[in-house]
Each structure stands twice: as C-alpha cells, then as structure tokens.
Scaffold this active site. Structure first.
Site, PDB file in Angstrom:
ATOM      1  N   ARG A  19       7.853 -16.931  -6.796  1.00 47.70           N
ATOM      2  CA  ARG A  19       7.293 -17.656  -7.943  1.00 47.70           C
ATOM      3  C   ARG A  19       8.325 -18.567  -8.616  1.00 47.70           C
ATOM      4  NH1 ARG A  19       2.955 -13.645 -10.824  1.00 47.70           N
ATOM      5  NH2 ARG A  19       1.732 -13.232  -8.950  1.00 47.70           N
ATOM      6  N   ASP A  79      -3.289 -16.352 -24.974  1.00 48.77           N
ATOM      7  CA  ASP A  79      -2.490 -15.942 -23.821  1.00 48.77           C
ATOM      8  C   ASP A  79      -1.046 -16.391 -24.052  1.00 48.77           C
ATOM      9  OD1 ASP A  79      -3.391 -15.003 -20.741  1.00 48.77           O
ATOM     10  OD2 ASP A  79      -1.407 -15.944 -20.870  1.00 48.77           O
TER      11      ASP A  79
HETATM   12  C1  SAM Z   1      -4.501 -10.718 -14.928  1.00 47.70           C
HETATM   13  S1  SAM Z   1      -4.698 -11.746 -16.315  1.00 47.70           S
HETATM   14  C2  SAM Z   1      -6.120 -11.025 -17.084  1.00 47.70           C
HETATM   15  C3  SAM Z   1      -7.123 -12.046 -17.516  1.00 47.70           C
HETATM   16  C4  SAM Z   1      -8.408 -11.494 -18.095  1.00 47.70           C
HETATM   17  N1  SAM Z   1      -8.157 -10.711 -19.278  1.00 47.70           N
HETATM   18  C5  SAM Z   1      -9.162 -10.685 -17.073  1.00 47.70           C
HETATM   19  O1  SAM Z   1      -9.210  -9.457 -17.142  1.00 47.70           O
HETATM   20  O2  SAM Z   1      -9.724 -11.284 -16.139  1.00 47.70           O
HETATM   21  C6  SAM Z   1      -3.356 -11.198 -17.363  1.00 47.70           C
HETATM   22  C7  SAM Z   1      -2.996 -12.208 -18.445  1.00 47.70           C
HETATM   23  O3  SAM Z   1      -2.136 -11.560 -19.403  1.00 47.70           O
HETATM   24  C8  SAM Z   1      -1.240 -12.530 -19.891  1.00 47.70           C
HETATM   25  N2  SAM Z   1      -0.071 -11.883 -20.523  1.00 47.70           N
HETATM   26  C9  SAM Z   1       0.939 -11.192 -19.929  1.00 47.70           C
HETATM   27  N3  SAM Z   1       1.845 -10.821 -20.837  1.00 47.70           N
HETATM   28  C10 SAM Z   1       1.416 -11.261 -22.037  1.00 47.70           C
HETATM   29  C11 SAM Z   1       1.934 -11.208 -23.360  1.00 47.70           C
HETATM   30  N4  SAM Z   1       3.101 -10.614 -23.641  1.00 47.70           N
HETATM   31  N5  SAM Z   1       1.221 -11.790 -24.356  1.00 47.70           N
HETATM   32  C12 SAM Z   1       0.038 -12.400 -24.083  1.00 47.70           C
HETATM   33  N6  SAM Z   1      -0.498 -12.508 -22.861  1.00 47.70           N
HETATM   34  C13 SAM Z   1       0.181 -11.943 -21.842  1.00 47.70           C
HETATM   35  C14 SAM Z   1      -0.876 -13.328 -18.639  1.00 47.70           C
HETATM   36  O4  SAM Z   1      -0.343 -14.596 -18.957  1.00 47.70           O
HETATM   37  C15 SAM Z   1      -2.204 -13.388 -17.897  1.00 47.70           C
HETATM   38  O5  SAM Z   1      -2.892 -14.604 -18.117  1.00 47.70           O
END
Ligand code: SAM
Length: 284
Positions: free
Chosen positions: A48, A156
């Site tokens: 990545r 996000d």
């Molecule tokens: C796998 S996606 C989940 C998306 C959606 N909630 C779903 O279940 O389909 C995880 C998301 O969490 C976000 N994320 C990770 N760490 C985070 C943080 N510290 N604060 C806010 N968002 C975060 C990532 O950027 C990513 O877009």
C-alpha cells in the site's frame, strides 16, 4: 537507527523494507489512527505504501520513514489514507437495515421524545454506501419525512473516501444490491459516463459528510438515536475498542441503538446494552 534486515517476505520487492521500517510505520499508524497492524500485515503495508515511494522518488523505505519522522503532515495523511481498508457496499449486512426500517424507525416515529428530530451517525462511513443505505431506509420508513428534522452524520478518518462520498458518484454495478424501486428513485445515470450513476440531491441533503478521526476530540453534540460503527473497531485493539464504546454510549440518546460489524463484539461493555439481534444493540 534502522537495521538492514529485510522483513522476510517472499515477494520480490522494488524497495528495501526492513523490520525497523515496518515497526516505525506501525507505531505511527497506531498513534494517529488507533489501527493496530499485526506482524502479518507487513506485505500489506509494503504494497500500500510502495506507490508513495514512487511518487516521492525514494529508493528505500528508510528514506520514506525519515520523511514521515520529519513531520511532513500531508504525507502522514497520504500514508494513513493508504493504510485504511475501505471495503464496503450498499446494504452491507442487510439485516441491520431491515431492523432499522422495519422496527427502529417506526418505533421512533411513534415514541420520539425529542419531537420529529432524528439523528443517525455512520462512524467510519468509508466511500458512502453505508450512510446512503441508511438514508434510503430512513426515507422509506418515514413517509412524511419532509415534516421531520432527520439528519445523518457520516464521518471517516480517510480524507479520500470523504471526497468520494461527497461526489455521490458510483459505478452502476455497485448499486446492484439496492431494490429496483429505490435504485430508480435515487440514482440517475451520468450524462457523459453511462457506467456511472449519481445520487439524487433529495437523498443527499439529509447527510453531512465530515473527515473525523475517532481517536481524537469529536466536535459533535448528539444525542444520536442510532450509531452505526461497523467493520471499523476490528482494526483497533481491545482497550481502544472499550474507550470508543464508552464514548458512543455517552452520545447515544436513552434507548438509542448501536450497530457493529458482523465479527465485532461489545465485550464487557455489553452489560450497558440489550442485544436486539445480530450485532445490534439498544442502550439500557
Ligand atoms: C472497512 S471500512 C467500513 C465501512 C462501513 N462502515 C461498512 O461496514 O461497510 C472501515 C473504515 O473505517 C475507517 N477508519 C479506520 N480508522 C479510523 C479512525 N481512527 N477514525 C475514523 N475512521 C476510521 C477507515 O478509513 C475505513 O473507511
């Protein structure tokens, strides 16, 4: 400062990537985002971030780590954006939307103690499929929605995904999981790009998109009737998860609802909630 030992991966690497480089990156990622990268994530981190080394014309990860260590903030953002996993789709874990539309919203519309005010938070919303699925369910469940002050906050950490949410543009294939009636109602083909669709403003206007790091201060008042935080805490360690649950609990209205992802659990925090269905909880 950094050892020259490679990380032992079998993949043929364009850039030298040592154990120390990996440890430096994982410490930084944890500090900024709460994301815990275990040893097995070395190849993922390499693949990545290699693109960033190409852009910056570095020859080794050691140089890249030094650059991050010198506090180049914009690059720290690029690195974190590259590390986050953004996998999502419309109506993912559909049973949550069935519960929202079939039970929770009809109940709230009858009993809402705060009048016709509804607040839902999609925390870790990725590219927007989750908050748009919430909005579609919400407008289906509240036929007189124009009389409601109904808003969704979608946040996000990753600034790239927030831009994507705001554009409201998706490849047409991605809207397959949406019921035909709603797909026709809320998505219009883009005039010059037949393989893409754009969300109708009438749906979009209910959602506010914001970049927000769950590890930092939240400039949010609440209370929320429903919080979705699905497939996000899986990347955090247990103490970070428990702190987050506590913060969600404080922001939820009495009797408010919390949804987690399919493999996520509240652990000992579950004593503060009633289990409604699979990974669906009601504040006690
Ligand atoms: C796998 S996606 C989940 C998306 C959606 N909630 C779903 O279940 O389909 C995880 C998301 O969490 C976000 N994320 C990770 N760490 C985070 C943080 N510290 N604060 C806010 N968002 C975060 C990532 O950027 C990513 O877009």
């Amino acid at each position: 400062m950094k050892s020259n030992k490679g990380t032992g991966s079998k993949i043929n690497r364009e850039f030298h990537f040592s154990e120390n480089d990996f440890n430096f990156i994982r410490k930084l990622v944890y500090k900024v985002s709460g994301i815990h990268l275990s040893d097995v994530k070395q190849d993922m981190v390499y693949s990545r971030l290699a693109r960033r080394l190409r852009v910056l014309k570095f020859k080794r990860f050691e140089e890249y780590c030094q650059y991050l260590d010198d506090n180049h903030e914009a690059e720290i953002t690029h690195a974190i954006n590259a590390i986050t996993t953004n996998l999502t789709h419309f109506f993912r874990e559909e049973h949550h939307f069935d519960l929202l539309k079939g039970t929770i919203l009809p109940d709230l519309s009858r009993t809402q103690p705060r009048g016709k005010r509804l607040r839902i938070w999609s925390a870790g919303c990725s590219t927007g499929e989750e908050p748009y699925s919430i909005a579609i369910s919400m407008l289906d469940a509240l036929p007189n929605h124009s009389q409601w002050d109904a808003k969704i906050l979608a946040t996000d950490l990753d600034s790239n995904v927030i831009e994507k949410c705001q554009s409201g543009i998706y490849d047409v294939k991605r809207i397959d999981p949406i019921e035909d009636k709603n797909a026709r109602r809320w998505f219009k083909p883009l005039a010059d790009k037949p393989n893409q669709v754009i969300i109708d403003q009438e749906l979009k206007k209910h959602i506010t998109f914001k970049q927000l790091n769950l590890m930092e201060h939240w400039p949010i008042n609440g209370p929320f009737d429903v919080i979705f935080c699905r497939n996000v805490i899986i990347y955090f360690d247990k103490p970070t998860q428990q702190k987050l649950f506590n913060r969600f609990y404080e922001l939820l209205a009495p009797g408010g609802y919390l949804f987690l992802g399919h493999s996520e659990q509240l652990g000992e925090f579950q004593k503060n909630f009633t289990l409604l269905g699979k990974t669906s909880f009601k504040k006690s």
